[in-house]
Design a protein around this motif. Structure first.
Motif, PDB file in Angstrom:
ATOM      1  N   TYR A 227      46.653  74.549 -18.638  1.00  0.00           N
ATOM      2  CA  TYR A 227      47.039  73.282 -18.114  1.00  0.00           C
ATOM      3  C   TYR A 227      48.464  73.437 -17.374  1.00  0.00           C
ATOM      4  O   TYR A 227      49.162  74.335 -17.641  1.00  0.00           O
ATOM      5  CB  TYR A 227      47.242  72.200 -19.228  1.00  0.00           C
ATOM      6  N   PRO A 228      48.770  72.241 -16.411  1.00  0.00           N
ATOM      7  CA  PRO A 228      50.078  72.543 -15.660  1.00  0.00           C
ATOM      8  C   PRO A 228      51.031  72.165 -16.603  1.00  0.00           C
ATOM      9  O   PRO A 228      51.065  71.053 -17.227  1.00  0.00           O
ATOM     10  CB  PRO A 228      49.919  71.538 -14.475  1.00  0.00           C
ATOM     11  N   SER A 229      52.203  73.154 -17.022  1.00  0.00           N
ATOM     12  CA  SER A 229      52.814  72.780 -18.084  1.00  0.00           C
ATOM     13  C   SER A 229      53.820  71.552 -17.571  1.00  0.00           C
ATOM     14  O   SER A 229      54.320  70.997 -18.690  1.00  0.00           O
ATOM     15  CB  SER A 229      53.927  74.040 -18.446  1.00  0.00           C
ATOM     16  N   GLU A 230      54.140  71.525 -16.523  1.00  0.00           N
ATOM     17  CA  GLU A 230      54.990  69.921 -16.039  1.00  0.00           C
ATOM     18  C   GLU A 230      54.135  68.713 -15.761  1.00  0.00           C
ATOM     19  O   GLU A 230      54.379  67.926 -15.068  1.00  0.00           O
ATOM     20  CB  GLU A 230      56.065  70.519 -15.208  1.00  0.00           C
ATOM     21  N   GLY A 231      52.974  69.096 -15.862  1.00  0.00           N
ATOM     22  CA  GLY A 231      52.072  68.001 -15.242  1.00  0.00           C
ATOM     23  C   GLY A 231      51.089  67.117 -16.049  1.00  0.00           C
ATOM     24  O   GLY A 231      50.125  66.342 -15.732  1.00  0.00           O
ATOM     25  N   VAL A 232      51.558  67.248 -17.329  1.00  0.00           N
ATOM     26  CA  VAL A 232      50.561  66.478 -18.483  1.00  0.00           C
ATOM     27  C   VAL A 232      51.646  65.683 -19.207  1.00  0.00           C
ATOM     28  O   VAL A 232      52.680  65.976 -19.278  1.00  0.00           O
ATOM     29  CB  VAL A 232      49.740  67.217 -19.312  1.00  0.00           C
ATOM     30  N   SER A 233      51.368  64.538 -19.937  1.00  0.00           N
ATOM     31  CA  SER A 233      52.017  63.926 -20.876  1.00  0.00           C
ATOM     32  C   SER A 233      52.469  64.859 -22.088  1.00  0.00           C
ATOM     33  O   SER A 233      51.644  65.604 -22.439  1.00  0.00           O
ATOM     34  CB  SER A 233      51.813  62.388 -21.223  1.00  0.00           C
ATOM     35  N   ASN A 234      53.683  64.289 -22.728  1.00  0.00           N
ATOM     36  CA  ASN A 234      54.129  65.098 -23.861  1.00  0.00           C
ATOM     37  C   ASN A 234      53.096  65.043 -25.151  1.00  0.00           C
ATOM     38  O   ASN A 234      52.758  65.969 -25.722  1.00  0.00           O
ATOM     39  CB  ASN A 234      55.337  64.237 -24.734  1.00  0.00           C
ATOM     40  N   ILE A 235      52.536  63.693 -25.163  1.00  0.00           N
ATOM     41  CA  ILE A 235      51.300  63.650 -26.337  1.00  0.00           C
ATOM     42  C   ILE A 235      50.074  64.399 -25.857  1.00  0.00           C
ATOM     43  O   ILE A 235      49.574  64.911 -26.818  1.00  0.00           O
ATOM     44  CB  ILE A 235      51.050  61.976 -26.273  1.00  0.00           C
ATOM     45  N   GLN A 236      49.683  64.519 -24.701  1.00  0.00           N
ATOM     46  CA  GLN A 236      48.549  65.160 -24.157  1.00  0.00           C
ATOM     47  C   GLN A 236      48.680  66.771 -24.592  1.00  0.00           C
ATOM     48  O   GLN A 236      48.231  67.506 -25.060  1.00  0.00           O
ATOM     49  CB  GLN A 236      48.449  65.376 -22.748  1.00  0.00           C
ATOM     50  N   LYS A 237      50.201  67.062 -24.410  1.00  0.00           N
ATOM     51  CA  LYS A 237      50.636  68.633 -24.438  1.00  0.00           C
ATOM     52  C   LYS A 237      50.618  68.856 -26.032  1.00  0.00           C
ATOM     53  O   LYS A 237      49.960  69.878 -26.607  1.00  0.00           O
ATOM     54  CB  LYS A 237      52.196  68.852 -24.154  1.00  0.00           C
ATOM     55  N   LEU A 238      50.977  68.025 -26.840  1.00  0.00           N
ATOM     56  CA  LEU A 238      51.003  67.998 -28.253  1.00  0.00           C
ATOM     57  C   LEU A 238      49.477  68.096 -28.884  1.00  0.00           C
ATOM     58  O   LEU A 238      49.343  68.979 -29.770  1.00  0.00           O
ATOM     59  CB  LEU A 238      51.939  66.858 -29.005  1.00  0.00           C
ATOM     60  N   GLN A 239      48.675  67.281 -28.124  1.00  0.00           N
ATOM     61  CA  GLN A 239      47.430  67.169 -28.797  1.00  0.00           C
ATOM     62  C   GLN A 239      46.692  68.583 -28.464  1.00  0.00           C
ATOM     63  O   GLN A 239      46.108  69.174 -29.476  1.00  0.00           O
ATOM     64  CB  GLN A 239      46.573  66.425 -27.927  1.00  0.00           C
ATOM     65  N   MET A 240      47.077  69.499 -27.492  1.00  0.00           N
ATOM     66  CA  MET A 240      46.267  70.657 -27.137  1.00  0.00           C
ATOM     67  C   MET A 240      46.961  71.726 -27.945  1.00  0.00           C
ATOM     68  O   MET A 240      46.285  72.804 -28.631  1.00  0.00           O
ATOM     69  CB  MET A 240      46.582  71.125 -25.764  1.00  0.00           C
ATOM     70  N   ALA A 241      48.276  71.645 -28.290  1.00  0.00           N
ATOM     71  CA  ALA A 241      49.269  72.632 -28.666  1.00  0.00           C
ATOM     72  C   ALA A 241      48.780  72.687 -30.290  1.00  0.00           C
ATOM     73  O   ALA A 241      49.156  73.563 -30.868  1.00  0.00           O
ATOM     74  CB  ALA A 241      50.801  72.458 -28.760  1.00  0.00           C
ATOM     75  N   THR A 242      48.533  71.572 -30.887  1.00  0.00           N
ATOM     76  CA  THR A 242      48.262  71.718 -32.414  1.00  0.00           C
ATOM     77  C   THR A 242      46.803  71.607 -32.657  1.00  0.00           C
ATOM     78  O   THR A 242      46.460  71.605 -33.856  1.00  0.00           O
ATOM     79  CB  THR A 242      48.611  70.270 -32.950  1.00  0.00           C
ATOM     80  N   GLN A 243      45.805  71.879 -31.862  1.00  0.00           N
ATOM     81  CA  GLN A 243      44.479  71.922 -32.026  1.00  0.00           C
ATOM     82  C   GLN A 243      44.029  73.184 -32.964  1.00  0.00           C
ATOM     83  O   GLN A 243      44.667  74.186 -32.873  1.00  0.00           O
ATOM     84  CB  GLN A 243      43.689  72.091 -30.714  1.00  0.00           C
ATOM     85  N   GLU A 244      43.410  72.898 -33.925  1.00  0.00           N
ATOM     86  CA  GLU A 244      43.126  74.016 -34.821  1.00  0.00           C
ATOM     87  C   GLU A 244      41.626  74.516 -34.766  1.00  0.00           C
ATOM     88  O   GLU A 244      40.741  73.857 -33.803  1.00  0.00           O
ATOM     89  CB  GLU A 244      42.737  73.151 -36.429  1.00  0.00           C
TER      90      GLU A 244
END
Ligand code: PLP
Length: 492
Positions: A164-181
């Motif tokens: 994903y573009p690291s500066e092109g998504v919302s914080n919540i979107q980033k967090l959703q992906m970063a915490t995926q189990e």
């Protein structure tokens, strides 16, 4: 039913093959050889059915190598309890029927396809006698990444890697992906935009060398992006289902035409509406809604697709796209494979193509392009909130375009507007639009939005609080290849 490439050099493939491989060998996208007819009798038959039943019926018209039992079980599992009360919901507001498609686990419409697609992919591995495991590469502007991760996490014989573009998504979107189990996943931010990610993934995907390299690890590439027909077919279902729901609600009479407005990025969602129309669903005009990245608006107006233009980062990031992959399928349906291949070549070599005046006019019989900039997006969020409806920035772009279309044409055909994300995925942008102070921190933003709106946040978002961040790697876009090989070589 068989599938052919939009570029003419890969044909006669089964639905299982198409879902397993994602993209055609000649770099084109797979399309069904013919469009099945949705007759008046068939529509009437679907009227009394639940969403999963409707899905099994409509998917069965396209995925003819899957049994009725397989599709029914897949649809029940995908659209059952993971979608809360119902798969879709329609709210009447401001003279529009707003079709909410985000009641799935990740709060974006991508769940409508990505909850069922992993089941279809697993079945396809068996149907095709595939012995390798699938490595799914995903380029995401935010929502596809999380929805694909949620769908494919811990699915046997599959691993999935998201860019994903690291500066092109919302914080919540980033967090959703970063915490995926899940043990079979990898997530990488890239220094670049969505088109960079999508182009790299497409290149790796279609290159021989990469396929050989991961083949040595017992893997083959597959795709969860909307270039995969397995993403598009489930999206046709909700247009048919929404029409029947509008009939049931008395918003239209059976057989009467509707218009549809779709907030558009990669042209997948609106293409599904087009196919529903080709099947015979009474859709008159499809309004293609774009944000400030209005390349499609210009295309429908002039017949020229020109990506040589500035790229804007907006509050509706899933529409920040200059190369709308699925437009290729529309060009194929209208112009045929040879011309389609020629235009795609021009796009990749020169960055521009023109379909000519006759084709532009023909497209105008089905499509109208409209766009709304950031000010329009904010004003629309505020205006609809005053009418009692809280919407996200993508949906706001669509509502703005639907209203402009009606104003300019005087067309009073009942309007269905696709609502593609929960406002809680973009709380900072929504609060700003409402003229409210935006507090620091993602969960403070969610709380603040809940307080002023009285609307409950989806549990999938509020439960992110306290989850451990598993992925925080950001790489140069030139390093996408080596990240893929690294993940392929990992022993899970
Ligand atoms: C993906 C997405 C879109 C764009 O859909 P396409 O099928 O790519 O045109 C619009 N809104 C949201 C919220 C999305 O996630």
């Amino acid at each position: 039913m068989f599938y052919n490439s939009t570029r003419g050099n890969d044909s006669g493939r089964s639905a299982a093959y198409v879902i397993k491989n994602g993209i055609a060998a000649d770099g084109g996208l797979f399309v069904p050889e013919s469009i099945p007819a949705l007759t008046a009798e068939k529509l009437a038959e679907l009227e009394g059915m639940s969403y999963p039943q409707r899905a099994a019926e409509i998917l069965g018209m396209f995925l003819t190598d899957y049994s009725k039992e397989e599709l029914t079980a897949a649809a029940e599992s995908a659209y059952g309890e993971r979608f809360g009360e119902c798969a879709t919901a329609i709210t009447l507001v401001g003279g529009n029927s707003v079709l909410e498609l985000w009641h799935g686990p990740t709060s974006a419409f991508k769940d409508m396809a990505l909850q069922i697609m992993p089941i279809l992919l697993s079945l396809s591995l068996d149907k095709c006698g595939e012995e390798k495991e699938a490595l799914i590469l995903v380029a995401t502007s935010g929502d596809t990444g999380k929805a694909a991760l949620a769908g494919y996490a811990d699915v046997p014989k599959v691993r999935i890697q998201v860019f994903y573009p690291s500066e092109g998504v919302s914080n919540i979107q980033k967090l959703q992906m970063a915490t995926q189990e899940g043990a079979n996943i990898s997530v990488c931010g890239i220094k670049g935009n969505f088109d960079d990610a999508q182009s790299a993934v497409k290149r790796i995907f279609t290159g021989k060398e990469a396929a050989e390299k991961v083949g040595e690890q017992g893997l083959f590439f597959s795709s969860a992006n909307s270039i995969n027909w397995g993403r598009l077919a489930p999206q046709i279902v909700y247009y048919v289902s929404a029409y029947l729901d509008m009939v049931a609600a008395g918003s239209v009479a059976m057989g009467e035409e509707i218009n549809v407005t779709v907030p558009t990025g990669n042209f997948g969602n609106i293409l599904a509406a087009y196919i529903a129309k080709q099947m015979g669903l009474p859709i008159k005009t499809m309004i293609c809604a774009s944000n400030k990245n209005n390349i499609l608006t210009d295309f429908f107006e002039t017949g020229v697709y020109d990506k040589r233009r500035p790229f804007y980062t907006t509050s509706s990031p899933s529409m920040d796209i200059l190369i709308s992959s699925n437009l290729e399928r529309l060009l194929y349906f209208v112009l045929g494979a040879e011309k389609c291949a020629e235009l795609m070549k021009a796009l990749s070599e020169k960055g521009v193509y023109s379909v000519g005046e006759d084709v532009r006019k023909a497209l105008a019989a089905d499509f109208a392009g409209f766009s709304g900039d950031e000010a329009a997006t904010e004003a629309t969020i505020a205006r609809y909130f005053d009418m009692g409806y809280l919407c996200d920035p993508h949906t706001a772009v669509a509502l703005y375009c639907a209203d402009r279309y009606k104003e300019q044409t005087g067309d009073s055909t009942p309007m269905l507007v696709a609502s593609t994300a929960s406002p809680y995925k973009f709380p900072a942008a929504v609060l700003r639009a409402l003229g409210k102070e935006a507090p620091e921190g993602d969960f403070a933003l969610i709380d603040a939005l809940e307080e002023i709106s009285g609307v409950c946040p989806p549990t999938g978002l509020s439960s992110l609080k306290g989850k451990a961040v598993r992925f925080d790697r950001v790489i140069e876009k030139e390093d996408i290849d080596s990240a893929v090989y690294g993940f392929a070589a990992e022993k899970l």
